[in-house]
Design an enzyme around this catalytic site. Structure first.
Site, PDB file in Angstrom:
ATOM      1  N   ALA A 113      57.829 -42.658 -33.686  1.00 41.83           N
ATOM      2  CA  ALA A 113      57.200 -42.148 -32.472  1.00 41.83           C
ATOM      3  C   ALA A 113      58.068 -41.143 -31.725  1.00 41.83           C
ATOM      4  O   ALA A 113      57.719 -40.727 -30.625  1.00 41.83           O
ATOM      5  CB  ALA A 113      56.861 -43.313 -31.550  1.00 41.83           C
ATOM      6  N   ASN A 116      61.201 -50.031 -31.081  1.00 41.55           N
ATOM      7  CA  ASN A 116      61.809 -49.626 -32.349  1.00 41.55           C
ATOM      8  C   ASN A 116      62.307 -48.186 -32.262  1.00 41.55           C
ATOM      9  O   ASN A 116      63.227 -47.790 -32.985  1.00 41.55           O
ATOM     10  CB  ASN A 116      60.789 -49.755 -33.478  1.00 41.55           C
ATOM     11  CG  ASN A 116      60.556 -51.193 -33.875  1.00 41.55           C
ATOM     12  OD1 ASN A 116      61.479 -51.937 -34.167  1.00 41.55           O
ATOM     13  ND2 ASN A 116      59.298 -51.606 -33.865  1.00 41.55           N
ATOM     14  N   HIS A 154      58.204 -40.983 -24.044  1.00 35.95           N
ATOM     15  CA  HIS A 154      59.637 -41.123 -24.262  1.00 35.95           C
ATOM     16  C   HIS A 154      60.340 -39.808 -23.922  1.00 35.95           C
ATOM     17  O   HIS A 154      59.873 -38.736 -24.328  1.00 35.95           O
ATOM     18  CB  HIS A 154      59.944 -41.472 -25.721  1.00 35.95           C
ATOM     19  CG  HIS A 154      59.139 -42.610 -26.255  1.00 35.95           C
ATOM     20  ND1 HIS A 154      59.303 -43.912 -25.821  1.00 35.95           N
ATOM     21  CD2 HIS A 154      58.145 -42.645 -27.183  1.00 35.95           C
ATOM     22  CE1 HIS A 154      58.450 -44.698 -26.470  1.00 35.95           C
ATOM     23  NE2 HIS A 154      57.742 -43.948 -27.294  1.00 35.95           N
TER      24      HIS A 154
END
Length: 268
Positions: free
Chosen positions: A122, A190, A220
């Site tokens: 991601a 993760n 993020h």
């Protein structure tokens, strides 16, 4: 040239997406086997999709595959990795958080000629972080903002009595190292574990985790300070049917698999 045999361990949202793509055809790759807890459910899904693929146990994977894509709960990472690595084969690991305390798996891969692959998942910019790590990285800081339901049920929240239900404003639920975050939120971050493996390690990589009711995506932001460059990266991931996982994660697995046999590879 024979195809590289790919198996999938776990048939959740990511596993199904990867299985479909392999069944449709990726050059030089074939869907060789699937290992899943609920075989009846898996059989029904495969029938609906028109996919023919054997269902096998985890310890049977080395006999069927050259590479296994791990899309399963982190608690069974060892059961997936150990047989494959002992056979000198490859495992693509999505549960990067579970890798941090398992240096023995890396040792096993080294001893038998196996390989652990952690896909981009991601995040973005792993190439830049890995390149910077060849020099000196001074700091790696990450801020993650997720819709509250993407963090609900995390062990850290439960153990510390932190509720993310009914929030009307953003709440910082965690600050600490990547190693601490991986233990506290094993199914949720993760991304920071993988980032730490690409850069300066889990103890020097830091993260803030926010539950933000204004968010509809998993967001993020990463800030890297190094002797070669300073850079900031941001990404907003559309959640899949599983709110903990972005849609791009499965696509990053497919891209990483494609590189296995591609005559042209772009990026390190």
């Amino acid at each position: 040239m024979s195809s590289k045999r790919i198996a999938i361990a776990g048939l959740g949202e990511i596993g199904r997406t990867v299985a479909r793509k392999l069944a449709q055809g990726l050059p030089g790759l074939s869907l060789a086997a699937i290992a899943t807890r609920d075989r009846e459910k898996a059989t029904a899904w495969l029938d609906r999709e028109g996919i023919s693929c054997p269902l096998v146990s985890l310890d049977e994977l080395p006999g069927h595959a050259d590479l296994v894509v791990e899309c399963a709960p982190a608690v069974i990472l060892d059961q997936i990795c150990r047989p494959m690595l002992a056979a000198g084969k490859q495992v693509m690991v999505l549960s990067a958080s579970a890798l941090l305390p398992r240096a023995d798996l890396v040792d096993l891969a080294r001893a038998h000629g196996g390989q652990i692959i952690v896909p981009t998942g991601a995040l973005i910019g792993f190439d830049a972080v890995s390149a910077a790590a060849e020099g000196a990285i001074h700091s790696v800081q990450m801020v993650t903002r997720k819709p509250p339901r993407g963090l609900a049920g995390a062990p850290y929240l439960v153990e510390n009595g932190i509720s993310v239900e009914g929030l009307t404003s953003a709440l910082c639920v965690f600050r600490g190292s990547a190693r601490e975050a991986a233990a506290a939120f094993p199914a949720n971050v993760n991304v920071v574990a993988a980032l730490s493996l690409a850069g300066i390690g889990p103890d020097r990589t830091t993260i803030e985790i926010w539950a933000d009711p204004a968010m509809t995506r998993n967001c993020h932001q990463i800030r890297v300070e190094a002797d070669s460059a300073s850079f900031t990266m941001s990404i907003e991931n559309v959640p899949s049917e599983n709110p903990r996982t972005g849609r791009i994660t499965a696509l990053s697995v497919i891209a990483a698999l494609r590189k296995q046999t591609s005559p042209l590879q772009v990026g390190t």
